[in-house]
Write a protein that holds these residues in place. Structure first.
Motif, PDB file in Angstrom:
ATOM      1  N   LEU A 115       0.820  -1.205   0.000  1.00  0.00           N
ATOM      2  CA  LEU A 115       0.000   0.000   0.000  1.00  0.00           C
ATOM      3  C   LEU A 115       0.857   1.260   0.000  1.00  0.00           C
ATOM      4  O   LEU A 115       0.418   2.316  -0.454  1.00  0.00           O
ATOM      5  CB  LEU A 115      -0.947  -0.003   1.198  1.00  0.00           C
ATOM      6  N   GLY A 116       2.085   1.166   0.507  1.00  0.00           N
ATOM      7  CA  GLY A 116       2.996   2.300   0.434  1.00  0.00           C
ATOM      8  C   GLY A 116       3.306   2.650  -1.005  1.00  0.00           C
ATOM      9  O   GLY A 116       3.254   3.821  -1.406  1.00  0.00           O
ATOM     10  N   ASN A 117       3.607   1.636  -1.804  1.00  0.00           N
ATOM     11  CA  ASN A 117       3.871   1.877  -3.229  1.00  0.00           C
ATOM     12  C   ASN A 117       2.626   2.376  -3.952  1.00  0.00           C
ATOM     13  O   ASN A 117       2.713   3.236  -4.839  1.00  0.00           O
ATOM     14  CB  ASN A 117       4.381   0.591  -3.880  1.00  0.00           C
ATOM     15  N   ALA A 118       1.458   1.846  -3.568  1.00  0.00           N
ATOM     16  CA  ALA A 118       0.210   2.298  -4.183  1.00  0.00           C
ATOM     17  C   ALA A 118      -0.058   3.762  -3.855  1.00  0.00           C
ATOM     18  O   ALA A 118      -0.545   4.526  -4.704  1.00  0.00           O
ATOM     19  CB  ALA A 118      -0.954   1.430  -3.704  1.00  0.00           C
ATOM     20  N   THR A 119       0.272   4.174  -2.638  1.00  0.00           N
ATOM     21  CA  THR A 119       0.083   5.569  -2.238  1.00  0.00           C
ATOM     22  C   THR A 119       0.997   6.490  -3.029  1.00  0.00           C
ATOM     23  O   THR A 119       0.577   7.559  -3.497  1.00  0.00           O
ATOM     24  CB  THR A 119       0.354   5.738  -0.733  1.00  0.00           C
ATOM     25  N   VAL A 120       2.248   6.093  -3.193  1.00  0.00           N
ATOM     26  CA  VAL A 120       3.196   6.905  -3.968  1.00  0.00           C
ATOM     27  C   VAL A 120       2.699   7.056  -5.400  1.00  0.00           C
ATOM     28  O   VAL A 120       2.758   8.153  -5.982  1.00  0.00           O
ATOM     29  CB  VAL A 120       4.598   6.273  -3.947  1.00  0.00           C
ATOM     30  N   ALA A 121       2.194   5.972  -5.967  1.00  0.00           N
ATOM     31  CA  ALA A 121       1.697   6.028  -7.347  1.00  0.00           C
ATOM     32  C   ALA A 121       0.526   6.993  -7.479  1.00  0.00           C
ATOM     33  O   ALA A 121       0.370   7.649  -8.516  1.00  0.00           O
ATOM     34  CB  ALA A 121       1.280   4.633  -7.797  1.00  0.00           C
ATOM     35  N   LYS A 122      -0.286   7.113  -6.430  1.00  0.00           N
ATOM     36  CA  LYS A 122      -1.423   8.027  -6.477  1.00  0.00           C
ATOM     37  C   LYS A 122      -1.009   9.476  -6.251  1.00  0.00           C
ATOM     38  O   LYS A 122      -1.599  10.396  -6.804  1.00  0.00           O
ATOM     39  CB  LYS A 122      -2.470   7.621  -5.435  1.00  0.00           C
ATOM     40  N   LEU A 123       0.002   9.674  -5.405  1.00  0.00           N
ATOM     41  CA  LEU A 123       0.439  11.036  -5.094  1.00  0.00           C
ATOM     42  C   LEU A 123       1.310  11.631  -6.196  1.00  0.00           C
ATOM     43  O   LEU A 123       1.347  12.853  -6.369  1.00  0.00           O
ATOM     44  CB  LEU A 123       1.208  11.049  -3.765  1.00  0.00           C
ATOM     45  N   ALA A 124       2.022  10.777  -6.930  1.00  0.00           N
ATOM     46  CA  ALA A 124       2.990  11.268  -7.914  1.00  0.00           C
ATOM     47  C   ALA A 124       2.312  11.675  -9.215  1.00  0.00           C
ATOM     48  O   ALA A 124       1.372  11.018  -9.659  1.00  0.00           O
ATOM     49  CB  ALA A 124       4.028  10.187  -8.194  1.00  0.00           C
ATOM     50  N   PRO A 125       2.780  12.760  -9.829  1.00  0.00           N
ATOM     51  CA  PRO A 125       2.347  13.066 -11.198  1.00  0.00           C
ATOM     52  C   PRO A 125       2.724  11.914 -12.121  1.00  0.00           C
ATOM     53  O   PRO A 125       3.705  11.198 -11.878  1.00  0.00           O
ATOM     54  CB  PRO A 125       3.134  14.339 -11.541  1.00  0.00           C
ATOM     55  N   GLU A 126       1.968  11.748 -13.188  1.00  0.00           N
ATOM     56  CA  GLU A 126       2.097  10.560 -14.042  1.00  0.00           C
ATOM     57  C   GLU A 126       3.507  10.347 -14.562  1.00  0.00           C
ATOM     58  O   GLU A 126       4.002   9.217 -14.610  1.00  0.00           O
ATOM     59  CB  GLU A 126       1.124  10.678 -15.216  1.00  0.00           C
ATOM     60  N   LYS A 127       4.201  11.423 -14.945  1.00  0.00           N
ATOM     61  CA  LYS A 127       5.509  11.278 -15.577  1.00  0.00           C
ATOM     62  C   LYS A 127       6.666  11.248 -14.581  1.00  0.00           C
ATOM     63  O   LYS A 127       7.824  11.154 -14.991  1.00  0.00           O
ATOM     64  CB  LYS A 127       5.727  12.412 -16.572  1.00  0.00           C
ATOM     65  N   THR A 128       6.361  11.340 -13.289  1.00  0.00           N
ATOM     66  CA  THR A 128       7.447  11.389 -12.299  1.00  0.00           C
ATOM     67  C   THR A 128       7.309  10.306 -11.238  1.00  0.00           C
ATOM     68  O   THR A 128       7.866  10.434 -10.154  1.00  0.00           O
ATOM     69  CB  THR A 128       7.485  12.770 -11.613  1.00  0.00           C
ATOM     70  N   ILE A 129       6.587   9.240 -11.542  1.00  0.00           N
ATOM     71  CA  ILE A 129       6.386   8.180 -10.550  1.00  0.00           C
ATOM     72  C   ILE A 129       7.717   7.557 -10.132  1.00  0.00           C
ATOM     73  O   ILE A 129       7.947   7.270  -8.956  1.00  0.00           O
ATOM     74  CB  ILE A 129       5.432   7.098 -11.107  1.00  0.00           C
ATOM     75  N   GLY A 130       8.629   7.377 -11.086  1.00  0.00           N
ATOM     76  CA  GLY A 130       9.925   6.790 -10.763  1.00  0.00           C
ATOM     77  C   GLY A 130      10.700   7.627  -9.757  1.00  0.00           C
ATOM     78  O   GLY A 130      11.317   7.095  -8.835  1.00  0.00           O
ATOM     79  N   ARG A 131      10.677   8.945  -9.943  1.00  0.00           N
ATOM     80  CA  ARG A 131      11.373   9.837  -9.010  1.00  0.00           C
ATOM     81  C   ARG A 131      10.764   9.728  -7.611  1.00  0.00           C
ATOM     82  O   ARG A 131      11.482   9.671  -6.605  1.00  0.00           O
ATOM     83  CB  ARG A 131      11.268  11.280  -9.490  1.00  0.00           C
ATOM     84  N   TYR A 132       9.450   9.717  -7.571  1.00  0.00           N
ATOM     85  CA  TYR A 132       8.760   9.648  -6.283  1.00  0.00           C
ATOM     86  C   TYR A 132       9.024   8.315  -5.588  1.00  0.00           C
ATOM     87  O   TYR A 132       9.228   8.269  -4.372  1.00  0.00           O
ATOM     88  CB  TYR A 132       7.255   9.865  -6.476  1.00  0.00           C
ATOM     89  N   MET A 133       8.997   7.238  -6.346  1.00  0.00           N
ATOM     90  CA  MET A 133       9.286   5.926  -5.772  1.00  0.00           C
ATOM     91  C   MET A 133      10.693   5.879  -5.197  1.00  0.00           C
ATOM     92  O   MET A 133      10.932   5.340  -4.112  1.00  0.00           O
ATOM     93  CB  MET A 133       9.120   4.839  -6.846  1.00  0.00           C
ATOM     94  N   GLY A 134      11.643   6.462  -5.931  1.00  0.00           N
ATOM     95  CA  GLY A 134      13.021   6.484  -5.455  1.00  0.00           C
ATOM     96  C   GLY A 134      13.180   7.282  -4.179  1.00  0.00           C
ATOM     97  O   GLY A 134      13.885   6.868  -3.249  1.00  0.00           O
ATOM     98  N   PHE A 135      12.516   8.437  -4.110  1.00  0.00           N
ATOM     99  CA  PHE A 135      12.604   9.266  -2.910  1.00  0.00           C
ATOM    100  C   PHE A 135      11.951   8.573  -1.726  1.00  0.00           C
ATOM    101  O   PHE A 135      12.457   8.613  -0.602  1.00  0.00           O
ATOM    102  CB  PHE A 135      11.938  10.622  -3.162  1.00  0.00           C
ATOM    103  N   TYR A 136      10.813   7.928  -1.972  1.00  0.00           N
ATOM    104  CA  TYR A 136      10.124   7.188  -0.910  1.00  0.00           C
ATOM    105  C   TYR A 136      11.002   6.056  -0.394  1.00  0.00           C
ATOM    106  O   TYR A 136      11.114   5.838   0.817  1.00  0.00           O
ATOM    107  CB  TYR A 136       8.802   6.645  -1.449  1.00  0.00           C
ATOM    108  N   ALA A 137      11.652   5.335  -1.290  1.00  0.00           N
ATOM    109  CA  ALA A 137      12.557   4.257  -0.881  1.00  0.00           C
ATOM    110  C   ALA A 137      13.726   4.807  -0.070  1.00  0.00           C
ATOM    111  O   ALA A 137      14.149   4.193   0.920  1.00  0.00           O
ATOM    112  CB  ALA A 137      13.066   3.512  -2.111  1.00  0.00           C
ATOM    113  N   MET A 138      14.244   5.969  -0.466  1.00  0.00           N
ATOM    114  CA  MET A 138      15.339   6.581   0.269  1.00  0.00           C
ATOM    115  C   MET A 138      14.907   6.952   1.683  1.00  0.00           C
ATOM    116  O   MET A 138      15.669   6.797   2.649  1.00  0.00           O
ATOM    117  CB  MET A 138      15.819   7.839  -0.473  1.00  0.00           C
ATOM    118  N   THR A 139      13.665   7.416   1.828  1.00  0.00           N
ATOM    119  CA  THR A 139      13.131   7.735   3.150  1.00  0.00           C
ATOM    120  C   THR A 139      13.066   6.495   4.026  1.00  0.00           C
ATOM    121  O   THR A 139      13.432   6.534   5.207  1.00  0.00           O
ATOM    122  CB  THR A 139      11.723   8.351   3.013  1.00  0.00           C
TER     123      THR A 139
END
Length: 203
Positions: free
Chosen positions: A122-146
């Motif tokens: 659900l953490g990954n699902a939340t990131v996918a919903k919060l991230a703009p469509e073209k920047t999901i990879g960046r958001y996933m990476g930042f979330y993983a870093m956190t």
């Protein structure tokens, strides 16, 4: 043009989500650090027994994560599910100071394992919903870093809590579990905020 990191850092809601997740990671990280030391050094459990107890985590996640995560992603809002998972983590770690048998240790690991089943997908699902469509990879990476930051600082924080409380284990594990409880409240509050914003946009 924006650099990848600057575009993420300007998203305040996402940064709040990452901060909440950082607090949860502090509690999660205790499993193979403070908890394993506690069981071996202060509860005098043999390393093989500790291995069997921790194996409950692996088997539980292996057996239940895929079917439960499929159900959760279709039936529950991600942040609500993460709140439930955080509560399960809190209950599991809160119980550590009161457990005095192998059955009790197995029970709290089972509870912690179900917290993991709720939180990780659900953490990954939340990131996918919060991230703009073209920047999901960046958001996933930042979330993983956190999450990695929480895992890195968590054992140090857990050790300092034990030292500060003079190894009063019941209180120490209660304090450690408060990081997960704060995440539980934080996810619920963020979910409420996002739903309010969505309803205002639809007016």
């Amino acid at each position: 043009t924006r650099t990848p990191i600057s575009s993420v850092l300007q998203d305040r809601l996402f940064l709040v989500f990452c901060l909440i997740s950082f607090f949860l990671s502090i509690t999660i990280s205790q499993m193979f650090s403070s908890l394993s030391v506690y069981l071996s050094k202060y509860k005098n459990l043999d390393s093989s027994l500790i291995g069997y107890i921790f194996a409950i985590n692996g088997f539980t996640v292996f057996l239940f994560q895929i079917p439960i995560s499929r159900y959760l992603t279709s039936k529950i809002r991600p942040l609500c599910g993460m709140s439930i998972g955080s509560l399960l983590y809190m209950i599991g770690y809160f119980s550590v100071g009161y457990a005095n048998s192998l059955l009790a240790y197995a029970g709290l690991l089972f509870c912690i394992s179900f917290g993991e089943i709720f939180v990780l997908p659900l953490g990954n699902a939340t990131v996918a919903k919060l991230a703009p469509e073209k920047t999901i990879g960046r958001y996933m990476g930042f979330y993983a870093m956190t999450a990695v930051a929480g895992w890195s600082f968590g054992p140090y924080i857990g050790g300092k809590i034990l030292e500060f409380l003079d190894f009063n284990f019941q209180i120490a594990w209660q304090v450690i579990s408060l990081f997960a409880f704060s995440a539980c409240i934080g996810y619920l509050a963020l979910d409420l905020l996002l739903r309010k914003r969505k309803s205002l946009r639809n007016l």
